[in-house]
Design a protein around this motif. Structure first.
Motif, PDB file in Angstrom:
ATOM      1  N   ALA A  24       4.243 -24.396 -17.567  1.00 33.28           N
ATOM      2  CA  ALA A  24       4.766 -23.110 -17.114  1.00 33.28           C
ATOM      3  C   ALA A  24       4.357 -22.822 -15.669  1.00 33.28           C
ATOM      4  CB  ALA A  24       4.277 -21.995 -18.033  1.00 33.28           C
ATOM      5  N   GLN A  25       3.098 -23.116 -15.332  1.00 36.36           N
ATOM      6  CA  GLN A  25       2.638 -22.890 -13.964  1.00 36.36           C
ATOM      7  C   GLN A  25       3.365 -23.808 -12.984  1.00 36.36           C
ATOM      8  OE1 GLN A  25      -1.667 -22.366 -13.277  1.00 36.36           O
ATOM      9  NE2 GLN A  25      -1.929 -22.442 -15.505  1.00 36.36           N
ATOM     10  N   ARG A  26       3.540 -25.053 -13.382  1.00 34.25           N
ATOM     11  CA  ARG A  26       4.217 -26.016 -12.501  1.00 34.25           C
ATOM     12  C   ARG A  26       5.642 -25.572 -12.213  1.00 34.25           C
ATOM     13  NH1 ARG A  26       3.615 -32.157 -12.032  1.00 34.25           N
ATOM     14  NH2 ARG A  26       5.522 -32.826 -11.004  1.00 34.25           N
ATOM     15  N   GLU A  27       6.357 -25.127 -13.234  1.00 31.02           N
ATOM     16  CA  GLU A  27       7.747 -24.689 -13.052  1.00 31.02           C
ATOM     17  C   GLU A  27       7.824 -23.472 -12.138  1.00 31.02           C
ATOM     18  OE1 GLU A  27       9.172 -24.031 -16.970  1.00 31.02           O
ATOM     19  OE2 GLU A  27       9.487 -26.172 -17.417  1.00 31.02           O
ATOM     20  N   LYS A  31       9.540 -23.583  -8.390  1.00 21.65           N
ATOM     21  CA  LYS A  31      10.672 -22.689  -8.083  1.00 21.65           C
ATOM     22  C   LYS A  31      10.383 -21.855  -6.839  1.00 21.65           C
ATOM     23  CE  LYS A  31      13.438 -18.974 -10.118  1.00 21.65           C
ATOM     24  NZ  LYS A  31      13.631 -18.079 -11.293  1.00 21.65           N
ATOM     25  N   TYR A  32       9.149 -21.320  -6.746  1.00 24.72           N
ATOM     26  CA  TYR A  32       8.783 -20.500  -5.582  1.00 24.72           C
ATOM     27  C   TYR A  32       8.836 -21.334  -4.295  1.00 24.72           C
ATOM     28  CZ  TYR A  32       6.114 -17.215  -2.714  1.00 24.72           C
ATOM     29  OH  TYR A  32       5.725 -16.341  -1.711  1.00 24.72           O
ATOM     30  N   ALA A  33       8.316 -22.551  -4.358  1.00 26.55           N
ATOM     31  CA  ALA A  33       8.304 -23.413  -3.172  1.00 26.55           C
ATOM     32  C   ALA A  33       9.720 -23.739  -2.718  1.00 26.55           C
ATOM     33  CB  ALA A  33       7.535 -24.701  -3.481  1.00 26.55           C
ATOM     34  N   GLU A  35      12.462 -21.952  -3.307  1.00 23.20           N
ATOM     35  CA  GLU A  35      13.119 -20.740  -2.801  1.00 23.20           C
ATOM     36  C   GLU A  35      12.658 -20.384  -1.398  1.00 23.20           C
ATOM     37  OE1 GLU A  35      12.191 -17.844  -5.724  1.00 23.20           O
ATOM     38  OE2 GLU A  35      13.795 -18.447  -7.105  1.00 23.20           O
ATOM     39  N   HIS A  36      11.444 -20.781  -1.037  1.00 22.17           N
ATOM     40  CA  HIS A  36      10.917 -20.452   0.296  1.00 22.17           C
ATOM     41  C   HIS A  36      10.919 -21.655   1.235  1.00 22.17           C
ATOM     42  CE1 HIS A  36       9.500 -17.051  -2.109  1.00 22.17           C
ATOM     43  NE2 HIS A  36       9.322 -16.381  -0.965  1.00 22.17           N
ATOM     44  N   SER A  37      11.633 -22.697   0.840  1.00 20.26           N
ATOM     45  CA  SER A  37      11.826 -23.885   1.691  1.00 20.26           C
ATOM     46  C   SER A  37      10.513 -24.550   2.077  1.00 20.26           C
ATOM     47  CB  SER A  37      12.627 -23.495   2.949  1.00 20.26           C
ATOM     48  OG  SER A  37      13.883 -22.989   2.581  1.00 20.26           O
ATOM     49  N   TYR A  38       9.585 -24.625   1.106  1.00 24.39           N
ATOM     50  CA  TYR A  38       8.343 -25.358   1.342  1.00 24.39           C
ATOM     51  C   TYR A  38       8.525 -26.824   0.966  1.00 24.39           C
ATOM     52  CZ  TYR A  38       5.860 -20.860   1.639  1.00 24.39           C
ATOM     53  OH  TYR A  38       5.430 -19.612   2.002  1.00 24.39           O
ATOM     54  N   CYS A  39       7.830 -27.680   1.690  1.00 24.29           N
ATOM     55  CA  CYS A  39       7.815 -29.103   1.339  1.00 24.29           C
ATOM     56  C   CYS A  39       6.617 -29.347   0.425  1.00 24.29           C
ATOM     57  CB  CYS A  39       7.701 -29.959   2.603  1.00 24.29           C
ATOM     58  SG  CYS A  39       7.462 -31.719   2.253  1.00 24.29           S
ATOM     59  N   ILE A  40       6.870 -29.708  -0.839  1.00 26.22           N
ATOM     60  CA  ILE A  40       5.789 -29.911  -1.805  1.00 26.22           C
ATOM     61  C   ILE A  40       5.111 -31.256  -1.536  1.00 26.22           C
ATOM     62  CG2 ILE A  40       5.201 -30.153  -4.244  1.00 26.22           C
ATOM     63  CD1 ILE A  40       7.617 -28.394  -4.893  1.00 26.22           C
ATOM     64  N   VAL A  41       3.845 -31.194  -1.126  1.00 28.55           N
ATOM     65  CA  VAL A  41       3.083 -32.419  -0.845  1.00 28.55           C
ATOM     66  C   VAL A  41       2.564 -33.037  -2.140  1.00 28.55           C
ATOM     67  CG1 VAL A  41       1.027 -33.361   0.286  1.00 28.55           C
ATOM     68  CG2 VAL A  41       2.447 -31.657   1.457  1.00 28.55           C
ATOM     69  N   ASP A  42       1.995 -32.199  -3.020  1.00 28.81           N
ATOM     70  CA  ASP A  42       1.445 -32.735  -4.267  1.00 28.81           C
ATOM     71  C   ASP A  42       1.112 -31.584  -5.212  1.00 28.81           C
ATOM     72  OD1 ASP A  42       0.561 -34.540  -6.123  1.00 28.81           O
ATOM     73  OD2 ASP A  42      -0.932 -35.484  -4.819  1.00 28.81           O
ATOM     74  N   TYR A  43       0.939 -31.938  -6.492  1.00 28.44           N
ATOM     75  CA  TYR A  43       0.479 -31.007  -7.510  1.00 28.44           C
ATOM     76  C   TYR A  43      -0.981 -31.341  -7.838  1.00 28.44           C
ATOM     77  CZ  TYR A  43       5.450 -30.031  -8.277  1.00 28.44           C
ATOM     78  OH  TYR A  43       6.772 -29.674  -8.112  1.00 28.44           O
ATOM     79  N   ASP A 104      -3.236 -21.374   4.664  1.00 28.26           N
ATOM     80  CA  ASP A 104      -3.132 -20.109   3.942  1.00 28.26           C
ATOM     81  C   ASP A 104      -2.988 -20.379   2.443  1.00 28.26           C
ATOM     82  OD1 ASP A 104      -3.184 -18.554   6.301  1.00 28.26           O
ATOM     83  OD2 ASP A 104      -1.052 -18.971   6.615  1.00 28.26           O
ATOM     84  N   TRP A 105      -3.148 -19.335   1.637  1.00 27.39           N
ATOM     85  CA  TRP A 105      -2.853 -19.442   0.204  1.00 27.39           C
ATOM     86  C   TRP A 105      -2.040 -18.244  -0.242  1.00 27.39           C
ATOM     87  CZ3 TRP A 105      -4.700 -15.501  -2.872  1.00 27.39           C
ATOM     88  CH2 TRP A 105      -5.788 -14.756  -2.386  1.00 27.39           C
ATOM     89  N   LYS A 106      -1.206 -18.458  -1.237  1.00 30.52           N
ATOM     90  CA  LYS A 106      -0.320 -17.406  -1.737  1.00 30.52           C
ATOM     91  C   LYS A 106      -0.288 -17.442  -3.257  1.00 30.52           C
ATOM     92  CE  LYS A 106       2.902 -17.426   2.197  1.00 30.52           C
ATOM     93  NZ  LYS A 106       2.676 -16.022   2.600  1.00 30.52           N
ATOM     94  N   THR A 107      -0.190 -16.254  -3.863  1.00 27.01           N
ATOM     95  CA  THR A 107       0.017 -16.152  -5.306  1.00 27.01           C
ATOM     96  C   THR A 107       1.466 -15.739  -5.539  1.00 27.01           C
ATOM     97  OG1 THR A 107      -0.739 -13.855  -5.276  1.00 27.01           O
ATOM     98  CG2 THR A 107      -2.372 -15.554  -5.803  1.00 27.01           C
ATOM     99  N   VAL A 108       2.120 -16.389  -6.499  1.00 26.24           N
ATOM    100  CA  VAL A 108       3.554 -16.120  -6.704  1.00 26.24           C
ATOM    101  C   VAL A 108       3.788 -14.916  -7.603  1.00 26.24           C
ATOM    102  CG1 VAL A 108       4.090 -18.553  -6.369  1.00 26.24           C
ATOM    103  CG2 VAL A 108       3.745 -17.696  -8.678  1.00 26.24           C
TER     104      VAL A 108
END
Length: 450
Positions: A24-27, A31-33, A35-43, A104-108
């Motif tokens: 659930a957290q991964r999804e 989705k947030y990344a 929608e905000h055009s972030y490049c996901i480096v890793d989980y 920076d860090w962000k909470t969705v």
């Protein structure tokens, strides 16, 4: 595009039921990344770990920090602040690292702002609340566990192998499981190696454990009925003598050191020169340019100081010693047990004489207390008895745990030994032998069994 690291943490099934599962957290973070055009480096996913646990103990969190320090990330995404930290102190340690690398860090699911004083105050307040909540929960859990332990109840549904939960109490499990655990203890005393024991279990029982699992099982005091430090908490399925001997094997293994070259010497630290009493050292001798050299043991006193200190000049071939022990280990053990029983059962006149004098001292004390003798008479006789008592020296033969030697099966030992690696072979010898005295003619003078 900003480079994002997605941090995910879940500690309990309850969190998973409330929508905080890893999936659930991964999804949500993905989705947030997107929608905000972030490049996901890793989980970075820590499973089964509390946020109160020091961040240095969170493997994936530390991997995330490594990527921060390597300047691979611009932002870190988490679903909520409590997935990140519940310790104010740890939070600021990490925040200092993030700021140094402009991350920076962000909470969705929440809105936090670290760029203003009021935003930082809000974070402090929320972390304080989260930390207090975690502390209270921890205290409640500890209280519940303590009450359960006092009542002799199981504190969880998962219990060690060989046991089961019945009417909230830990009791011996199915006979087959109990027999397997008892066999594991017995075979470890035979092999002296968790690795070899694990292999045996895989071949003979319907279980394929890792050596570390076997090691943890063998060290668990629940098998003698002790649970969370409480004796007689449950019924033991291993006798205390066997359990104690297994722990002694582990203690001896801690002192085993590998050679700087990485070579494994089977009898390193076990051989003692019977002539001078010093431990014999191992060394490797190349075999005239051939690929297989030979291992020898020598008296260190003679090697360093020559005949002036010790006349034991011969080098002992490891292969010959190994062959001699394998062929004669059974008779060596039988002879040792015969001598041990003879010495421990033999009468001890000195001990009997001390007991007689001690009884007379008690009788003398009664006579004085009942006013049947005077104080002067008491002191005179007391001094005479004590003088005789102090002159008697009692030498007790040390009590040893001979259970493993009595159950020792030569054929089983030899069969496993021939297929084991050198490290396992060394562990097998150390499991049954503490020390071997070698004469200057390289003969076995005496074997001291573990």
């Amino acid at each position: 595009m900003l480079r994002a690291g997605l941090y995910i943490r879940v500690s309990t099934e309850e969190q998973a039921l409330h929508g905080y599962s890893l999936t659930a957290q991964r999804e949500a973070l993905t989705k947030y990344a997107q929608e905000h055009s972030y490049c996901i480096v890793d989980y970075y996913m820590d499973e089964g770990l509390s946020a109160r646990k020091s961040f240095t103990k969170r493997k994936e969190f530390m991997r995330l920090l490594d990527d921060v320090k390597a300047d691979r990330l611009d932002v870190i995404l988490i679903i909520k602040l409590d997935r990140w930290f519940r310790s104010i102190r740890d939070y600021y340690k990490v925040q200092e690292i993030l700021e140094a690398h402009h991350v920076d860090w962000k909470t969705v699911y929440e809105n936090y702002d670290t760029s203003t004083a009021s935003g930082r105050l809000h974070i402090n307040i929320m972390l304080s609340v989260a930390q207090d909540e975690a502390d209270r929960t921890s205290e409640r859990v500890k209280f519940v566990f303590a009450n359960k332990i006092q009542r002799g109840e199981a504190i969880a549904g998962i219990v060690p192998r060989g046991y089961k939960v019945e009417n909230k109490h830990i009791v011996p499990g199915e006979p087959k499981d109990v027999e397997m655990v008892q066999d594991i203890f017995s075979k470890f005393l035979l092999y002296g190696s968790a690795y070899t024991t694990a292999r045996y279990v895989w071949e003979h029982w319907d279980w394929n454990p890792a050596p570390k699992t076997i090691k943890n099982l063998l060290k668990n005091p629940v098998y003698i009925g002790t649970y969370y430090g409480v004796e007689n908490y449950c019924e033991g399925i291993i006798d205390k003598d066997t359990f104690a001997q297994v722990q002694e094997v582990f203690e001896r293994k801690v002192t085993t050191k590998s050679a700087p070259t990485g070579r494994i010497y089977l009898f390193s630290g076990m051989l003692r020169c019977a002539n001078c009493g010093r431990l014999m050292s191992a060394f490797y001798a190349p075999n005239s340019g051939k690929s297989d050299g030979r291992v020898y043991y020598r008296c260190e006193s003679h090697a360093r100081h020559g005949y002036n200190v010790c006349t034991h000049s011969k080098h002992l071939n490891e292969k010959k010693l190994e062959k001699m022990l394998l062929e004669n280990i059974g008779p060596y053990i039988d002879q040792y047990l015969i001598e041990y029983r003879a010495k421990t059962t033999a009468s001890n006149p000195a001990k009997a004489e001390r007991a007689k004098i001690s009884a007379k001292l008690e009788k003398l004390k009664e006579l004085y207390l009942n006013d049947l003798i005077s104080l002067d008479e008491y002191r005179k006789d007391y001094a005479q008895y004590m003088e005789r008592l102090n002159q008697i020296v009692v030498v007790d033969y040390p009590k040893l745990n001979t259970l493993a030697l009595e159950k020792f099966q030569v054929q089983d030992f030899q069969a496993v030994y021939t297929t084991a690696g050198r490290e396992e072979q060394r562990s097998m010898w150390r499991g049954i032998i503490r020390e071997i005295a070698i004469t200057q003619n390289n003969e076995i003078e005496r074997i001291y069994f573990a």
